[in-house]
Scaffold this active site. Sequence first.
Site, mmCIF file in Angstrom:
data_model
loop_
_atom_site.group_PDB
_atom_site.id
_atom_site.type_symbol
_atom_site.label_atom_id
_atom_site.label_comp_id
_atom_site.label_asym_id
_atom_site.label_seq_id
_atom_site.Cartn_x
_atom_site.Cartn_y
_atom_site.Cartn_z
ATOM 1 N N GLU A 1 3.379 -14.885 4.556
ATOM 2 C CA GLU A 1 3.382 -13.650 3.777
ATOM 3 C C GLU A 1 2.052 -12.996 3.443
ATOM 4 O O GLU A 1 1.744 -12.060 3.644
ATOM 5 C CB GLU A 1 4.518 -13.410 2.526
ATOM 6 N N THR B 1 0.059 -2.866 1.584
ATOM 7 C CA THR B 1 0.194 -3.479 0.260
ATOM 8 C C THR B 1 -1.441 -3.872 0.124
ATOM 9 O O THR B 1 -1.921 -4.080 -1.079
ATOM 10 C CB THR B 1 0.920 -5.054 0.429
#
Length: 308
Positions: free
Chosen positions: A130, A183
């Site tokens: 991730e 993000t």
Amino acid sequence: MKMVTAFAPASVANLNCGFDVLGLAIEAPGDNVSVSFNDTGLSRIVEITGDEGRLPYEVAANTAGKAILDMCRHLGEKRGIDIRIHKNMPFGSGLGSSAASAVAAVVALNGLLGSPLSKMELLPFAMAGEAVASGALHADNVGPSLLGGIVLISGYQPLDVNVLPAPDDLYISVVKPDVEILTQEARNILPKEVSMKAAIKQSGNLAGLVRGLYESDYAAIGRSMIDVLAEPYRAPLIPHFDEMRDLAFKAGVTSFGISGSGPTVFAFSKGEEKASLMLESLREYLLAQGISSIQFVSKVNTKGAVLC
Ligand code: HSE
């Protein structure tokens, strides 16, 4: 050739007062990753669907690929792995899209290898995967997507991961306006230091929320789910954030906030009725502003990632 597929669900990270340390899994949507052995000795991504051509095929630069490379290295696995990624959720949504691919990848590979690792042991590999997309090692999306439930990461070094209880009648409304926020960018705008006042407020809120969850105390949950660290900087990136919050509370929700780094917003409600009312109200409001949105109501997904 044997192929193993896993599903990993979307997740709502931070839950307002738990920046980088709290998150929960929802029932759907989620990503599917399939893996099989190849005879080249090299791992490769052979198919990606649902990404509109945006994800890299370079294994080390892909969240699922990186997670698989790290896991193979750790296990001394020399056989090459063919990886197929099927994305079922939008990018830059704040629903843990990159995390879901990394989680589905490690769960599928673990299945292919005969389950040598527990779910908890898979977590660091999913985190490393991730991090390729978010630029930081955090587990508030991968933790819940993998393990299910409301997950508190009370420590990163060493990793200390706890699954918290959720009230039986807790419903989560999720609204994703048709806007994209990456993000990495939403992390870059945050200040590097916080004030003592903000730290005290946030830690009190986090403790209050944990107590509220253990006692199914919705008043405490609502009082505690206030974010003084990230929301003040990120809310301006989300069109009509304040208006959506006002409408959500008018619909009777317990709490309202940004899901992960946004632009998705979410609410906690006691019972399904208020949760659905909030969705309808925000959908209509956003449409009137010319913004389409995707919405769903979910209970907490307590299973997390599963083999299909
Ligand atoms: N805790 C992370 C953040 C989650 O808010 O940046 C990203 O979805």
